[in-house]
Write an enzyme that holds these catalytic residues in place. Structure first.
Site, PDB file in Angstrom:
ATOM      1  N   LYS A 186       0.866  -1.190   0.000  1.00  0.00           N
ATOM      2  CA  LYS A 186       0.000   0.000   0.000  1.00  0.00           C
ATOM      3  C   LYS A 186       0.894   1.227   0.000  1.00  0.00           C
ATOM      4  CE  LYS A 186      -4.081   1.888   0.306  1.00  0.00           C
ATOM      5  NZ  LYS A 186      -3.581   2.948  -0.598  1.00  0.00           N
TER       6      LYS A 186
ATOM      7  N   LYS B 171       5.429   2.626  -2.697  1.00  0.00           N
ATOM      8  CA  LYS B 171       5.337   4.055  -2.986  1.00  0.00           C
ATOM      9  C   LYS B 171       5.614   4.263  -4.465  1.00  0.00           C
ATOM     10  CE  LYS B 171       4.426   7.717  -0.449  1.00  0.00           C
ATOM     11  NZ  LYS B 171       3.391   7.748   0.608  1.00  0.00           N
TER      12      LYS B 171
ATOM     13  N   LYS C  91       4.809   1.722   8.941  1.00  0.00           N
ATOM     14  CA  LYS C  91       3.565   2.392   9.319  1.00  0.00           C
ATOM     15  C   LYS C  91       2.398   1.402   9.371  1.00  0.00           C
ATOM     16  CE  LYS C  91       3.221   6.337   7.333  1.00  0.00           C
ATOM     17  NZ  LYS C  91       2.963   7.439   6.388  1.00  0.00           N
TER      18      LYS C  91
ATOM     19  N   SER D  58      -7.313   4.625   4.372  1.00  0.00           N
ATOM     20  CA  SER D  58      -7.238   3.980   3.059  1.00  0.00           C
ATOM     21  C   SER D  58      -7.559   2.493   3.192  1.00  0.00           C
ATOM     22  CB  SER D  58      -5.852   4.161   2.450  1.00  0.00           C
ATOM     23  OG  SER D  58      -5.714   5.437   1.865  1.00  0.00           O
TER      24      SER D  58
END
Length: 432
Positions: free
Chosen positions: A71, A107, A95, A366
């Site tokens: 993600k 990313k 995270k 999200s």
């Protein structure tokens, strides 16, 4: 996007290496986790409105997906680098693990200035990104989201291109979509609100009344704006807001010792989080200007600093500018503090809420959007924000309790929890 003195990926690795040694990770595990699993470089050719062909460089990095589908956001920035993207993918892994989400870290970045592109050119860029990466992304492998310079409209164009190629509907393949098109209520506010949920817990621990505090905020995109909104709503006073203005390429700091009207500032900002200095003057604010390294926001006599923009803002050079009044730093941005400043922060007695805890509200919401999209059932805003607040405060307490129990700096405690969870998943899968 960063000064050569401070490479973001080297910073991320240094932070990891320190805690990997503390945890006694075996060399194989350490070497596996300190590098991305996959790194993709590609070019996107676009026919511009004037008929010319322009080539845009792009990246997608998957750091680790042992705990679930990767993600991570997608940045549109004209100074984006692969090292920025690698660092951010690594921080996203920690995270997600820290918030105990069943996700990994990734990313992406496109080297471009979105403010200089027409909507038609932006749409072509988004669709070109998906065409190049179609086989590498999806709801069960790697799920993009917006980041600096990108927005909900970009995500919807990307979703449409993906679904056109796939020949079906896959709303869970991307997040932060417009509400009504698979997006979640509360996603707009999520990252900024998450910053303040963790701040609220820190203030309780320090027995500080939020209504008697002041703050300076760097950045006025979604994170900075909604962190400021929530903080003021809870009784705090924002006396300085710093933001980059796209049109004249300068940084402006808007100051009012009696407290800025955040709603009024938000009403005049553009879609890239920029505020015209003349608007600030019209509102009666003091306006200070500088270049991209402007530090006026750091120099304010406040209780709380909330960096919500770029990495490497609190460095050995800028740290001495921080006033003795500062009690807490909330890292709303990714990597705003360089590793060589952590010891200085500790020695000064400033409480640090580290980035991959402080700004995890965005990826948490999200994840909520993924869940809602995949089951085609949507929650109301109150339910989303209640779940978000619970997740953020639960993670904060786990980090704080460990830091207290082991005598660790908050950033180190957060790393311990996250690294242990990812390493365990890697080990159980038999990868290392």
């Amino acid at each position: 996007m960063t000064e050569s003195k401070y490479n973001p990926f080297e910073n991320a690795q240094k932070q990891f290496d320190n805690m990997a040694e503390y945890l006694g990770l075996e060399d194989g595990m350490k070497n596996f986790l300190r590098e991305p699993m996959k790194e993709i470089h590609f070019n996107i050719p676009i026919k511009m409105d004037n008929g010319s062909i322009k080539i845009f460089k792009a990246f997608r990095v998957k750091h680790n997906d042992a705990r679930g589908p990767a993600k991570g956001g997608l940045r549109f920035h004209n100074e984006e680098t692969i090292d920025d993207v690698k660092a951010l993918s690594m921080w996203m892994t920690w995270k997600c693990a820290l918030l105990n989400l069943p996700l990994g870290g990734s990313k992406g970045g496109i080297v471009c200035d979105p403010s200089a592109l027409s909507l038609n050119e932006q749409e072509k860029l988004c669709r070109g990104f998906i065409r190049q990466l179609y086989s590498q992304i999806g709801p069960n492998s790697d799920v993009p989201a917006p980041d600096m310079g990108s927005n909900a409209q970009h995500m919807l164009w990307m979703l449409d291109e993906y679904e056109t190629i796939a020949g079906g509907r896959y709303p869970g393949m991307i997040t932060a979509k417009p509400v009504g098109m698979g997006g979640s209520l509360g996603r707009t506010e999520a990252t900024g609100y998450g910053v303040i949920y963790t701040l609220e817990e820190m203030l309780k621990i320090k027995n500080i009344d939020i209504t008697k505090t002041t703050a300076s905020v760097q950045g006025f995109g979604l994170v900075g704006e909604y962190a400021a909104r929530k903080y003021v709503e809870m009784g705090g006073k924002v006396i300085a807001v710093n933001c980059f203005h796209n049109a004249d390429k300068k940084v402006y700091t808007f100051i009012d010792k009696d407290g800025l009207d955040i709603q009024k500032l938000a009403s005049v900002k553009n879609s890239f989080g920029s505020i015209d200095k003349n608007k600030g003057i019209e509102f009666g604010y003091e306006v200070l200007e500088g270049d991209s390294k402007c530090t006026k926001w750091l120099e304010q006599q406040v209780d709380i600093l909330i960096p919500c923009a770029l990495p490497n803002q609190i460095t050995l050079d800028t740290f001495p500018l921080i006033k003795d009044s500062v009690k807490i730093i909330c890292e709303g941005a990714n990597g705003p503090t360089t590793p060589d400043c952590d010891e200085l922060i500790k020695n000064r007695g400033i409480s640090m809420i580290p980035d991959f805890l402080c700004n995890a509200g965005g990826v948490t919401c999200s994840y909520f959007e993924q869940v809602q999209s995949n089951m085609n059932y949507f929650w109301d805003k109150e339910e989303v924000l209640i779940k978000l607040e619970y997740a953020m405060k639960t993670a904060f307490r786990a980090v704080y309790d460990l830091s207290l129990d082991k005598g660790l700096y908050m950033r180190d405690a957060a790393y311990v929890i996250a690294i242990q969870r990812v390493a365990e998943a890697v080990k159980l899968r038999g990868w290392v």
